[in-house]
Write an enzyme that holds these catalytic residues in place. Sequence first.
Site, PDB file in Angstrom:
ATOM      1  N   GLY A 119       0.829  -1.197   0.000  1.00 12.48           N
ATOM      2  CA  GLY A 119       0.000   0.000   0.000  1.00 12.48           C
ATOM      3  C   GLY A 119       0.864   1.247   0.000  1.00 12.48           C
ATOM      4  CB  CYS A 120       0.229   4.686  -1.196  1.00 12.31           C
ATOM      5  SG  CYS A 120      -1.440   4.970  -0.555  1.00 12.31           S
TER       6      CYS A 120
END
Length: 303
Positions: A119-120
């Site tokens: 995920g970012c």
Amino acid sequence: MTEMPKIFIDGEYGTTGLGIRQRLADLPIELCSVPIEHRHDIDKRLQMMAAVDLAVLCLPDEASREAVALVEMMESKRPRILDASTAFRTDPEWVYGFAELDPGQERKIAKADKVANPGCYSSGAIALLHPLVKAGIIPVDYPLTINAVSGYSGGGKKLIAVYEQEKNAPPFELYALDLNHKHLPEICHYCDLVQEPVFVPSVGNFAQGMIVSIPLHVNLLNGTVKQLKTCLKEHYFQRKNIVFVEDGLTRLPANQLAFTDRMELRVHSNNRNDQVILTASLDNLGKGASGAAIQNIKLMFGI
């Protein structure tokens, strides 16, 4: 002449899928697509998966689980899988696609049949916390708070439309205030945390860019400000083609790395050296999504 690897992006018309597709144009691969009018036709998608070397899944979690289950039921040649959802990021049967996690992680990704793209927010948090927890400088039960701001493109097409088409889009907004964000499990898992951090994500009125920030009291750590900086620099010294450890600043724009695949880590401290803020700057669609996927594709095919 060696045949180019074939790749199919399932979900190529979404924000992450489009970013991957654009970046793939520069690589020696053959991109295979299902016509847009058939993008929900499971039979045509499965036929395409059976014909390629790698299926990149840019789908919601449940759709990814369904797609993976169908691939695993294939009796003929199965494609390798790179999944961009949160569905498999802590699954022990999958390799976590953060190449800088530890020495040897690149090799694991290169050999894997199933890779979970990070995920970012978690990419920034794990980049900062994992080396420091592993070294014992940050205790595993430290009462962590993680603050983060992302460009609105991280919310997908609906949120992009709100910010780009409506005049009353907010300049800044906190969200996930139920303290149950989907990136928390992978942050805890890959940083070996026994106490879940308080995670406060937010979105700003800018398209791309991200800062993940973590405040720390030095007297609660097992090390000094200098040791924090040294630990991060030593961890990323051999892998700084994408992740860089830079000097601390007094101001840090959230969109300074927009439209790049670079990540910058910093340790900002006060004059007394008793408080610090760790920051990770990146593009939420670059190293935080599509850029990380391209990095993993290159490793998986030795490009």
